[in-house]
Design a protein around this motif. Structure first.
Motif, PDB file in Angstrom:
ATOM      1  N   GLY A   1       6.959  69.394  42.147  1.00 20.71           N
ATOM      2  CA  GLY A   1       7.645  70.557  41.604  1.00 20.71           C
ATOM      3  C   GLY A   1       6.726  71.728  41.357  1.00 20.71           C
ATOM      4  N   ILE A   2       5.710  71.843  42.218  1.00 17.74           N
ATOM      5  CA  ILE A   2       4.752  72.938  42.042  1.00 17.74           C
ATOM      6  C   ILE A   2       4.879  73.951  43.166  1.00 17.74           C
ATOM      7  CG2 ILE A   2       3.058  71.614  40.735  1.00 17.74           C
ATOM      8  CD1 ILE A   2       1.509  71.207  43.341  1.00 17.74           C
ATOM      9  N   GLY A   3       4.574  75.177  42.837  1.00 20.58           N
ATOM     10  CA  GLY A   3       4.553  76.235  43.833  1.00 20.58           C
ATOM     11  C   GLY A   3       5.938  76.607  44.334  1.00 20.58           C
ATOM     12  N   GLN A   4       5.958  77.624  45.147  1.00 25.29           N
ATOM     13  CA  GLN A   4       7.190  78.073  45.779  1.00 25.29           C
ATOM     14  C   GLN A   4       7.291  77.423  47.155  1.00 25.29           C
ATOM     15  OE1 GLN A   4       9.562  79.511  44.454  1.00 25.29           O
ATOM     16  NE2 GLN A   4       9.067  81.372  43.366  1.00 25.29           N
ATOM     17  N   ILE A   5       8.356  76.697  47.371  1.00 25.87           N
ATOM     18  CA  ILE A   5       8.569  76.071  48.669  1.00 25.87           C
ATOM     19  C   ILE A   5       9.722  76.801  49.335  1.00 25.87           C
ATOM     20  CG2 ILE A   5       9.106  73.934  49.895  1.00 25.87           C
ATOM     21  CD1 ILE A   5       8.068  72.451  47.415  1.00 25.87           C
ATOM     22  N   ASP A   6       9.515  77.162  50.581  1.00 25.08           N
ATOM     23  CA  ASP A   6      10.551  77.844  51.352  1.00 25.08           C
ATOM     24  C   ASP A   6      11.831  77.017  51.308  1.00 25.08           C
ATOM     25  OD1 ASP A   6      12.212  78.711  53.505  1.00 25.08           O
ATOM     26  OD2 ASP A   6      10.478  79.534  54.539  1.00 25.08           O
ATOM     27  N   PRO A   7      12.957  77.637  50.970  1.00 29.16           N
ATOM     28  CA  PRO A   7      14.220  76.900  50.921  1.00 29.16           C
ATOM     29  C   PRO A   7      14.553  76.193  52.242  1.00 29.16           C
ATOM     30  CG  PRO A   7      14.503  79.060  49.943  1.00 29.16           C
ATOM     31  CD  PRO A   7      13.116  79.024  50.550  1.00 29.16           C
ATOM     32  N   GLN A   8      14.116  76.759  53.356  1.00 29.31           N
ATOM     33  CA  GLN A   8      14.377  76.112  54.648  1.00 29.31           C
ATOM     34  C   GLN A   8      13.645  74.774  54.736  1.00 29.31           C
ATOM     35  OE1 GLN A   8      16.616  77.015  57.063  1.00 29.31           O
ATOM     36  NE2 GLN A   8      16.127  74.961  57.800  1.00 29.31           N
ATOM     37  N   ILE A   9      12.456  74.695  54.186  1.00 31.68           N
ATOM     38  CA  ILE A   9      11.702  73.435  54.190  1.00 31.68           C
ATOM     39  C   ILE A   9      12.424  72.404  53.333  1.00 31.68           C
ATOM     40  CG2 ILE A   9       9.546  72.345  53.470  1.00 31.68           C
ATOM     41  CD1 ILE A   9       8.132  74.563  54.852  1.00 31.68           C
ATOM     42  N   LEU A  10      12.916  72.829  52.170  1.00 29.80           N
ATOM     43  CA  LEU A  10      13.682  71.912  51.326  1.00 29.80           C
ATOM     44  C   LEU A  10      14.923  71.427  52.055  1.00 29.80           C
ATOM     45  CD1 LEU A  10      13.390  73.749  47.883  1.00 29.80           C
ATOM     46  CD2 LEU A  10      12.062  71.785  48.702  1.00 29.80           C
ATOM     47  N   ASN A  11      15.589  72.332  52.767  1.00 28.78           N
ATOM     48  CA  ASN A  11      16.761  71.939  53.563  1.00 28.78           C
ATOM     49  C   ASN A  11      16.376  70.954  54.663  1.00 28.78           C
ATOM     50  OD1 ASN A  11      18.591  73.488  52.113  1.00 28.78           O
ATOM     51  ND2 ASN A  11      18.351  75.258  53.462  1.00 28.78           N
ATOM     52  N   ASP A  12      15.233  71.198  55.294  1.00 29.01           N
ATOM     53  CA  ASP A  12      14.766  70.296  56.356  1.00 29.01           C
ATOM     54  C   ASP A  12      14.462  68.899  55.814  1.00 29.01           C
ATOM     55  OD1 ASP A  12      14.996  72.391  58.157  1.00 29.01           O
ATOM     56  OD2 ASP A  12      12.832  72.795  58.232  1.00 29.01           O
ATOM     57  N   ILE A  13      13.877  68.837  54.620  1.00 29.64           N
ATOM     58  CA  ILE A  13      13.588  67.537  54.005  1.00 29.64           C
ATOM     59  C   ILE A  13      14.903  66.803  53.740  1.00 29.64           C
ATOM     60  CG2 ILE A  13      12.699  66.360  51.953  1.00 29.64           C
ATOM     61  CD1 ILE A  13      10.595  68.639  51.729  1.00 29.64           C
ATOM     62  N   MET A  14      15.864  67.492  53.110  1.00 24.66           N
ATOM     63  CA  MET A  14      17.153  66.863  52.803  1.00 24.66           C
ATOM     64  C   MET A  14      17.864  66.427  54.076  1.00 24.66           C
ATOM     65  SD  MET A  14      17.908  66.195  49.794  1.00 24.66           S
ATOM     66  CE  MET A  14      19.579  66.235  49.227  1.00 24.66           C
ATOM     67  N   LYS A  15      17.827  67.265  55.083  1.00 27.42           N
ATOM     68  CA  LYS A  15      18.481  66.935  56.351  1.00 27.42           C
ATOM     69  C   LYS A  15      17.868  65.658  56.927  1.00 27.42           C
ATOM     70  CE  LYS A  15      19.542  68.719  60.935  1.00 27.42           C
ATOM     71  NZ  LYS A  15      19.326  69.776  61.900  1.00 27.42           N
ATOM     72  N   PHE A  16      16.555  65.577  56.946  1.00 32.06           N
ATOM     73  CA  PHE A  16      15.891  64.386  57.484  1.00 32.06           C
ATOM     74  C   PHE A  16      16.286  63.144  56.682  1.00 32.06           C
ATOM     75  CE2 PHE A  16      12.570  61.217  57.401  1.00 32.06           C
ATOM     76  CZ  PHE A  16      12.420  60.967  58.748  1.00 32.06           C
ATOM     77  N   LEU A  17      16.239  63.247  55.352  1.00 33.79           N
ATOM     78  CA  LEU A  17      16.569  62.109  54.517  1.00 33.79           C
ATOM     79  C   LEU A  17      18.016  61.659  54.736  1.00 33.79           C
ATOM     80  CD1 LEU A  17      14.833  63.215  51.189  1.00 33.79           C
ATOM     81  CD2 LEU A  17      13.978  61.567  52.888  1.00 33.79           C
ATOM     82  N   ASN A  18      18.931  62.616  54.793  1.00 33.90           N
ATOM     83  CA  ASN A  18      20.341  62.279  54.986  1.00 33.90           C
ATOM     84  C   ASN A  18      20.620  61.677  56.355  1.00 33.90           C
ATOM     85  OD1 ASN A  18      21.178  63.110  52.424  1.00 33.90           O
ATOM     86  ND2 ASN A  18      21.444  65.223  53.086  1.00 33.90           N
ATOM     87  N   GLU A  19      19.939  62.167  57.374  1.00 38.04           N
ATOM     88  CA  GLU A  19      20.160  61.664  58.736  1.00 38.04           C
ATOM     89  C   GLU A  19      19.514  60.294  58.973  1.00 38.04           C
ATOM     90  OE1 GLU A  19      18.743  64.744  61.337  1.00 38.04           O
ATOM     91  OE2 GLU A  19      20.566  65.946  61.071  1.00 38.04           O
ATOM     92  N   ASN A  20      18.608  59.905  58.106  1.00 36.35           N
ATOM     93  CA  ASN A  20      17.863  58.654  58.318  1.00 36.35           C
ATOM     94  C   ASN A  20      18.070  57.638  57.199  1.00 36.35           C
ATOM     95  OD1 ASN A  20      16.134  59.144  60.847  1.00 36.35           O
ATOM     96  ND2 ASN A  20      15.970  61.032  59.676  1.00 36.35           N
ATOM     97  N   GLU A  21      19.132  57.788  56.452  1.00 39.36           N
ATOM     98  CA  GLU A  21      19.416  56.850  55.351  1.00 39.36           C
ATOM     99  C   GLU A  21      19.595  55.447  55.863  1.00 39.36           C
ATOM    100  OE1 GLU A  21      21.423  58.817  51.665  1.00 39.36           O
ATOM    101  OE2 GLU A  21      22.683  59.100  53.401  1.00 39.36           O
TER     102      GLU A  21
END
Length: 62
Positions: free
Chosen positions: A42-62
């Protein structure tokens, strides 16, 4: 996991279920390990697109 964001909880649970480290997740998702660490800490500013990419990967590979 009280006080943990849903994304962090999802990352941790995904890594546990798949016996992965942050480095393994970074390699599999093509997202830098630094971004994985920053999201979990939870540190620093992370590009929202990167956060979306992480969620997308996690959801697609559950």
């Amino acid at each position: 996991m009280d006080g943990v964001s849903p994304l962090v909880e999802k990352i941790i649970n995904f890594e546990k279920e798949h016996n992965m480290t942050d480095s393994d997740l970074a390699f599999a998702s093509h997202i830098s390990v630094e971004h994985i660490h920053a999201a979990k800490a939870g540190i620093g500013q992370i590009d929202p697109q990167i956060l979306n990419d992480i969620m997308k990967f996690l959801n697609e590979n559950e």
